[in-house]
Design a protein around this motif. Structure first.
Motif, PDB file in Angstrom:
ATOM      1  N   GLU A   1      -3.353  10.152  -2.952  1.00  0.00           N
ATOM      2  CA  GLU A   1      -4.251   9.026  -2.711  1.00  0.00           C
ATOM      3  C   GLU A   1      -3.454   7.776  -2.383  1.00  0.00           C
ATOM      4  O   GLU A   1      -2.273   7.673  -2.705  1.00  0.00           O
ATOM      5  N   GLU A   2      -4.141   6.836  -1.733  1.00  0.00           N
ATOM      6  CA  GLU A   2      -3.530   5.549  -1.433  1.00  0.00           C
ATOM      7  C   GLU A   2      -3.855   4.567  -2.554  1.00  0.00           C
ATOM      8  O   GLU A   2      -4.970   4.562  -3.071  1.00  0.00           O
ATOM      9  N   VAL A   3      -2.865   3.760  -2.896  1.00  0.00           N
ATOM     10  CA  VAL A   3      -3.047   2.698  -3.887  1.00  0.00           C
ATOM     11  C   VAL A   3      -2.384   1.439  -3.356  1.00  0.00           C
ATOM     12  O   VAL A   3      -1.391   1.512  -2.626  1.00  0.00           O
ATOM     13  N   THR A   4      -2.939   0.304  -3.690  1.00  0.00           N
ATOM     14  CA  THR A   4      -2.350  -0.967  -3.282  1.00  0.00           C
ATOM     15  C   THR A   4      -2.029  -1.777  -4.527  1.00  0.00           C
ATOM     16  O   THR A   4      -2.868  -1.912  -5.427  1.00  0.00           O
ATOM     17  N   TYR A   5      -0.809  -2.289  -4.575  1.00  0.00           N
ATOM     18  CA  TYR A   5      -0.359  -3.109  -5.694  1.00  0.00           C
ATOM     19  C   TYR A   5       0.108  -4.458  -5.169  1.00  0.00           C
ATOM     20  O   TYR A   5       0.654  -4.555  -4.070  1.00  0.00           O
TER      21      TYR A   5
ATOM     22  N   ILE B   1       7.815   9.612 -10.332  1.00  0.00           N
ATOM     23  CA  ILE B   1       6.629   9.452  -9.517  1.00  0.00           C
ATOM     24  C   ILE B   1       7.089   9.171  -8.090  1.00  0.00           C
ATOM     25  O   ILE B   1       7.951   8.323  -7.873  1.00  0.00           O
ATOM     26  N   LYS B   2       6.520   9.898  -7.133  1.00  0.00           N
ATOM     27  CA  LYS B   2       6.931   9.762  -5.745  1.00  0.00           C
ATOM     28  C   LYS B   2       5.859   9.040  -4.939  1.00  0.00           C
ATOM     29  O   LYS B   2       4.692   9.403  -5.000  1.00  0.00           O
ATOM     30  N   TYR B   3       6.308   8.036  -4.196  1.00  0.00           N
ATOM     31  CA  TYR B   3       5.420   7.256  -3.331  1.00  0.00           C
ATOM     32  C   TYR B   3       6.029   7.159  -1.945  1.00  0.00           C
ATOM     33  O   TYR B   3       7.238   7.231  -1.772  1.00  0.00           O
ATOM     34  N   LYS B   4       5.169   6.914  -0.953  1.00  0.00           N
ATOM     35  CA  LYS B   4       5.616   6.569   0.389  1.00  0.00           C
ATOM     36  C   LYS B   4       4.976   5.210   0.687  1.00  0.00           C
ATOM     37  O   LYS B   4       3.780   5.012   0.469  1.00  0.00           O
TER      38      LYS B   4
ATOM     39  N   THR C   1       0.862  -1.176   0.000  1.00  0.00           N
ATOM     40  CA  THR C   1       0.000   0.000   0.000  1.00  0.00           C
ATOM     41  C   THR C   1       0.898   1.227   0.000  1.00  0.00           C
ATOM     42  O   THR C   1       1.801   1.344   0.834  1.00  0.00           O
ATOM     43  N   LEU C   2       0.649   2.096  -0.972  1.00  0.00           N
ATOM     44  CA  LEU C   2       1.485   3.276  -1.175  1.00  0.00           C
ATOM     45  C   LEU C   2       0.645   4.539  -1.087  1.00  0.00           C
ATOM     46  O   LEU C   2      -0.556   4.516  -1.345  1.00  0.00           O
ATOM     47  N   TYR C   3       1.313   5.624  -0.762  1.00  0.00           N
ATOM     48  CA  TYR C   3       0.686   6.932  -0.844  1.00  0.00           C
ATOM     49  C   TYR C   3       1.290   7.614  -2.056  1.00  0.00           C
ATOM     50  O   TYR C   3       2.505   7.832  -2.126  1.00  0.00           O
ATOM     51  N   ASP C   4       0.446   7.911  -3.048  1.00  0.00           N
ATOM     52  CA  ASP C   4       0.876   8.590  -4.264  1.00  0.00           C
ATOM     53  C   ASP C   4       0.861  10.092  -3.978  1.00  0.00           C
ATOM     54  O   ASP C   4      -0.202  10.683  -3.790  1.00  0.00           O
ATOM     55  N   GLU C   5       2.046  10.706  -3.919  1.00  0.00           N
ATOM     56  CA  GLU C   5       2.157  12.117  -3.538  1.00  0.00           C
ATOM     57  C   GLU C   5       1.538  13.064  -4.565  1.00  0.00           C
ATOM     58  O   GLU C   5       0.959  14.085  -4.202  1.00  0.00           O
TER      59      GLU C   5
END
Length: 157
Positions: free
Chosen positions: A102-106, A149-152, A94-98
């Motif tokens: 929004e949160e996305v899960t891959y 693309i930045k994710y947390k 589960t990532l946070y798309d900066e």
């Protein structure tokens, strides 16, 4: 020369087995009937329906061969044994798309199972490669064709 190994989850193997069964049992019969009907129309040299049916038959047979090869060379990803501390093949991340906030899960899967519409990304994709080896809380920058693309990373399951 050794064949390429295909990393597959239990679900991926099951889905491929179901597709193979469908292709061998129903699609082969269906296409044989189409070819029979097209032949009955006479001159095959100018019969577009016959040509289309033969092309479809070739695609089906190629897919059958490809699936059989994937299953023969499958390397099972045991999701029960995946380290939940670090992103790895088989992880659900589960990532946070900066950018889009929004949160996305891959689900990180092998290339044979990848399906972006189902949020199943290949370990060989830029995002998959960029996530593997990282931990919860890490900020990750992915160099994708569309740009950086930045994710947390919020969670690994």
């Amino acid at each position: 020369m050794t064949d390429k190994k295909f990393a597959l989850t239990y679900d991926g193997i099951r889905e491929l087995e179901e597709e193979l069964k469908m292709l061998k049992v129903s699609k082969r019969k269906e296409i044989a009937q189409k070819i029979k009907e097209a032949r009955a129309q006479g001159d095959l040299s100018e019969n577009a329906e016959y040509d289309a049916a033969k092309d479809e038959q070739a695609r089906i047979e190629a897919r059958i061969v490809a699936i059989e090869k994937m299953l023969r060379n499958a390397e099972l990803i045991d999701e029960e044994e995946i380290d939940k501390d670090t992103v790895a093949l088989g992880s659900k991340v589960t990532l946070y798309d900066e950018e889009f906030e929004e949160e996305v899960t891959y689900h990180i899967v092998g290339s044979a199972e990848a399906n972006p519409e189902k949020n199943r990304i290949s370990n060989e994709s830029p995002l998959g490669m960029g996530l593997i080896g990282n931990k919860v809380g890490d900020a990750v920058e992915i160099d994708a064709p569309a740009g950086i693309i930045k994710y947390k990373i919020l969670a690994i399951a």
